[in-house]
Design a protein around this motif. Structure first.
Motif, mmCIF file in Angstrom:
data_model
loop_
_atom_site.group_PDB
_atom_site.id
_atom_site.type_symbol
_atom_site.label_atom_id
_atom_site.label_comp_id
_atom_site.label_asym_id
_atom_site.label_seq_id
_atom_site.Cartn_x
_atom_site.Cartn_y
_atom_site.Cartn_z
ATOM 1 N N PHE A 351 0.820 -1.204 0.000
ATOM 2 C CA PHE A 351 0.000 0.000 0.000
ATOM 3 C C PHE A 351 0.861 1.264 0.000
ATOM 4 N N LEU A 352 1.849 1.345 0.903
ATOM 5 C CA LEU A 352 2.725 2.513 1.025
ATOM 6 C C LEU A 352 4.080 1.995 1.497
ATOM 7 N N SER A 353 4.996 1.830 0.573
ATOM 8 C CA SER A 353 6.272 1.164 0.861
ATOM 9 C C SER A 353 7.165 2.014 1.772
ATOM 10 N N ARG A 354 8.181 1.376 2.331
ATOM 11 C CA ARG A 354 9.141 2.084 3.179
ATOM 12 C C ARG A 354 9.806 3.213 2.402
ATOM 13 N N GLU A 355 10.124 2.962 1.157
ATOM 14 C CA GLU A 355 10.770 3.989 0.343
ATOM 15 C C GLU A 355 9.843 5.194 0.150
ATOM 16 N N GLU A 356 8.562 4.940 -0.073
ATOM 17 C CA GLU A 356 7.606 6.039 -0.212
ATOM 18 C C GLU A 356 7.438 6.787 1.104
ATOM 19 N N ARG A 357 7.363 6.047 2.217
ATOM 20 C CA ARG A 357 7.212 6.695 3.514
ATOM 21 C C ARG A 357 8.438 7.556 3.833
ATOM 22 N N THR A 358 9.624 7.057 3.510
ATOM 23 C CA THR A 358 10.846 7.833 3.735
ATOM 24 C C THR A 358 10.830 9.120 2.929
ATOM 25 N N GLU A 359 10.415 9.015 1.670
ATOM 26 C CA GLU A 359 10.361 10.196 0.811
ATOM 27 C C GLU A 359 9.387 11.232 1.367
ATOM 28 N N ILE A 360 8.231 10.763 1.850
ATOM 29 C CA ILE A 360 7.230 11.678 2.401
ATOM 30 C C ILE A 360 7.772 12.381 3.645
ATOM 31 N N PHE A 361 8.361 11.608 4.569
ATOM 32 C CA PHE A 361 8.891 12.200 5.800
ATOM 33 C C PHE A 361 9.994 13.214 5.501
ATOM 34 N N ARG A 362 10.863 12.902 4.553
ATOM 35 C CA ARG A 362 11.958 13.824 4.243
ATOM 36 C C ARG A 362 11.452 15.096 3.571
ATOM 37 N N ALA A 363 10.336 14.989 2.858
ATOM 38 C CA ALA A 363 9.769 16.159 2.182
ATOM 39 C C ALA A 363 8.871 16.976 3.100
ATOM 40 N N MET A 364 8.964 16.727 4.403
ATOM 41 C CA MET A 364 8.284 17.529 5.427
ATOM 42 C C MET A 364 9.355 18.048 6.380
ATOM 43 N N PRO A 365 10.011 19.148 6.090
ATOM 44 C CA PRO A 365 11.147 19.608 6.909
ATOM 45 C C PRO A 365 10.811 19.823 8.377
ATOM 46 N N GLU A 428 19.486 12.176 0.175
ATOM 47 C CA GLU A 428 19.667 13.062 -0.969
ATOM 48 C C GLU A 428 20.220 14.421 -0.530
ATOM 49 N N PRO A 429 20.984 15.085 -1.410
ATOM 50 C CA PRO A 429 21.530 16.409 -1.067
ATOM 51 C C PRO A 429 20.462 17.432 -0.689
ATOM 52 N N TRP A 430 19.300 17.378 -1.362
ATOM 53 C CA TRP A 430 18.251 18.361 -1.043
ATOM 54 C C TRP A 430 17.769 18.215 0.391
ATOM 55 N N TYR A 431 17.709 16.973 0.881
ATOM 56 C CA TYR A 431 17.264 16.767 2.263
ATOM 57 C C TYR A 431 18.338 17.233 3.247
ATOM 58 N N ARG A 432 19.577 16.821 3.016
ATOM 59 C CA ARG A 432 20.678 17.224 3.902
ATOM 60 C C ARG A 432 20.786 18.749 3.972
ATOM 61 N N ASP A 433 20.709 19.412 2.821
ATOM 62 C CA ASP A 433 20.833 20.865 2.790
ATOM 63 C C ASP A 433 19.687 21.535 3.550
ATOM 64 N N ALA A 434 18.483 20.990 3.408
ATOM 65 C CA ALA A 434 17.317 21.582 4.084
ATOM 66 C C ALA A 434 17.459 21.502 5.602
ATOM 67 N N VAL A 435 17.902 20.351 6.110
ATOM 68 C CA VAL A 435 18.045 20.186 7.559
ATOM 69 C C VAL A 435 19.151 21.092 8.105
ATOM 70 N N LEU A 436 20.307 21.087 7.464
ATOM 71 C CA LEU A 436 21.445 21.857 7.972
ATOM 72 C C LEU A 436 21.217 23.365 7.836
ATOM 73 N N ALA A 437 20.385 23.777 6.881
ATOM 74 C CA ALA A 437 20.116 25.202 6.717
ATOM 75 C C ALA A 437 19.101 25.728 7.733
ATOM 76 N N ASN A 438 18.364 24.827 8.368
ATOM 77 C CA ASN A 438 17.295 25.264 9.259
ATOM 78 C C ASN A 438 17.503 24.925 10.725
ATOM 79 N N TYR A 439 18.296 23.886 11.028
ATOM 80 C CA TYR A 439 18.367 23.403 12.398
ATOM 81 C C TYR A 439 19.812 23.163 12.830
#
Length: 573
Positions: A351-365, A428-439
């Motif tokens: 229904f909602l794979s681990r990979e999809e869940r990971t992508e969703i969580f990472r796209a919620m900063p 992914e670089p976009w996730y790492r950059d988002a976290v380090l730029a905000n927290y």
């Protein structure tokens, strides 16, 4: 439990002078004494009877479902249940079991049938009425998110909640791809994707219930209303918890609106406000304190908090993070998924794979704002952690563990500091950059470091790098639960499937001693560990560099004492 609290938090809070929760017999009521041995025997008998009912009913239902789906090898089709005759099943169950089941159901109803307004009524009888205006800042999932997009893909959802309602459930089941498209933020801007517009629902309805029947703030609202609060002197400051804290202001002007509302409430009532925050909302409010007083942001000046806020009621605030956020963004997992049975795991992955869940969580900063703070100094090293207990087989200090060390995908066991590095190296670089730029996740060891961090918004959510406002009249009340097993560390293994991009997964086959399906539980409130809930309240804010004005901080620990038959645990959970 008391050993852990003494070791982490120092001296335990003074013993409560409140009366026992046990009911005192009425005068003249017949009272009989029962020996301990007989009492234990009665408890065992009741437990055995209840377990027998559950086992028998579960076995019968399991046999029926197994026979019904015996010839099917794909995911169960729900429409097949239309041919299922429940009356026939009830006729086949022995009358004694049905009678016991009815008695058990009645006990459950009696257990949850307490007066929801009892606390407010008791306060009103003591002469307590509404005084200060109250503003509530909800937690990470408490606020409903509704669609305001009018594009072709969004029109069917206009003003429907895609988080926090049955509309969410329907969208998730019937149109998963569209729901996912709406719920995720743009990976690079951290704002709305093109053509999508989700906003936090407003008003008390935004946080009253998650879905119908599952209350969140409802009980607080009921009891506040009992002593005279209503929409004229109470307000819910709902926010889009998916956003980074900086983007809450960029997109929604959330902190500007919150500051204006507080100032208006004080102007109208002539009294300072009381702010009630829960979970992630406590981090949001701590960030807001800095934002409001900053000359380059809120512009309120160094005495704004002291002028406008009387008290901060911090309910289960995850001030040092929620550890379960790490496996959520590392592999799309947590205890709730790791401990599912094989059949449920199969259905969830389809229904909602681990990979999809990971992508969703990472796209919620906003979710990543709850990654652990303080590093090894707070959470322990490779050999020791401050909340380890005597004779504990596995130290909590190694946060992500690997039973076998085969490659760079499964290195040696990792502390919290090393786990963060591992997460960023394998995302992914976009996730790492988002976290380090905000927290930020470190510690400031001197007052000069703390003061310098007042000019760095990345530090504002971390109470180990920034301070409470210089508000000598501010009162802080910390309420949090204890005595409920809470996720503390994990065992991982390499992901062998070539069909996923994820490198590792929780080792759900690892169950021995204190390890349950790859999850090691510790002390906390069931969601947030005691170290995160309690350290700043009981010790950190007693240090002058973190509380230079000496704001008063009081701690209220609430033992987990659930009602046996209540699905939500009852009033003492």
């Amino acid at each position: 439990m008391s050993f852990i609290r003494r070791r982490i938090l120092g001296d335990s809070p003074a013993a409560s002078t409140e009366p026992s929760r046990e009911v005192t017999p009425e005068k003249g009521e017949e009272v009989r004494m029962v020996s301990v041995a007989k009492l234990n025997k009665l408890k065992h008998k009741g437990r055995k009877r209840r377990n027998g009912i559950v086992f028998t009913l579960g076995g019968l239902v399991g046999l029926v479902l197994a026979a019904f789906f015996a010839d099917r090898h794909d995911v169960i089709q729900l429409d097949s249940l239309t041919d299922f005759n429940m009356d026939a099943l009830m006729d086949a169950i022995p009358a004694g079991i049905l009678r016991d089941a009815r008695e058990l159901s009645q006990h459950e109803r009696d257990a949850v049938n307490y007066d929801s307004f009892a606390v407010g009524m008791q306060l009103r009888n003591q002469g307590i009425t509404a005084n200060h205006p109250v503003i509530m800042v909800p937690g990470v999932i408490s606020t409903g998110l509704e669609s305001w997009g009018t594009g072709e893909a969004s029109r069917q959802y206009f003003r429907k909640r895609l988080w926090g309602s049955w509309s969410m459930m329907r969208a998730l089941v019937m149109d998963q791809a569209s729901w996912k498209q709406h719920i995720m933020l743009d990976k690079y801007s951290g704002l709305d994707p093109p053509g999508i517009k989700l906003r936090a629902a407003q008003g008390f309805d935004a946080t009253d219930f998650f879905v119908t029947g599952y209350w969140i703030w409802n009980k607080i609202l009921e009891n506040l209303a009992t002593i005279g609060y209503d929409p004229t002197n109470a307000f819910t400051a709902a926010y889009d918890w998916r956003l980074s804290y900086m983007n809450m202001e960029v997109r929604d002007a959330y902190f500007t609106r919150l500051k204006n509302h507080i100032e208006t409430a004080v102007q109208i009532s002539g009294k300072k406000t009381v702010i009630v925050s829960h979970s992630m909302g406590s981090q949001v409010l701590f960030y807001f304190f800095h934002w409001a007083e900053s000359a380059s942001h809120g512009g309120g000046g160094p005495d704004w908090v002291d002028t406008y806020i009387d008290s901060w009621i911090n309910i289960s605030g995850c001030m040092l993070g929620a550890l379960k956020g790490m496996p959520a963004v590392l592999s799309g997992e947590m205890k709730d998924t790791a401990q599912l049975n094989a059949f449920a795991v199969y259905g969830l992955e389809k229904f909602l794979s681990r990979e999809e869940r990971t992508e969703i969580f990472r796209a919620m900063p906003g979710i990543s704002s709850m990654l652990p703070k303080g590093g090894n100094a707070v959470w322990g090293n490779t050999t020791w952690a401050p909340d380890d207990t005597p004779n504990q087989a596995v130290s909590y200090g190694t946060f992500v563990n690997f039973k076998e060390h085969n490659s760079t995908r499964s290195p040696r066991n990792l502390t919290v500091d090393e786990s963060l590095d591992y997460l960023f190296a394998n995302s992914e670089p976009w996730y790492r950059d988002a976290v380090l730029a905000n927290y930020s996740h470190g510690i400031a060891h001197t007052s000069s470091e703390v003061e310098a961090n007042e000019f760095d918004p990345r530090k504002w959510i971390n109470p180990l790098e920034t301070r409470l406002p210089k508000a000598p009249n501010l009162k802080v009340y910390c309420f949090y639960g204890i005595g409920k097993p809470t996720e503390r560390s994990y065992f991982y293994r390499e992901e062998q499937s070539p069909l996923t991009k994820l490198n590792v997964t929780i080792d759900t086959g690892m169950t021995q001693g204190e390890i349950d399906h790859g999850v090691v539980m510790g002390e906390g409130d069931g969601t947030v560990p005691l170290l995160s809930n309690g350290y700043m309240c009981a010790r950190g804010w007693k240090m002058k560099r973190y509380n230079p004005a000496g704001a008063q901080v009081k701690v209220f620990e609430m033992p987990h004492e659930p009602d046996r038959f209540s699905p939500r645990g009852g009033p003492n959970t």
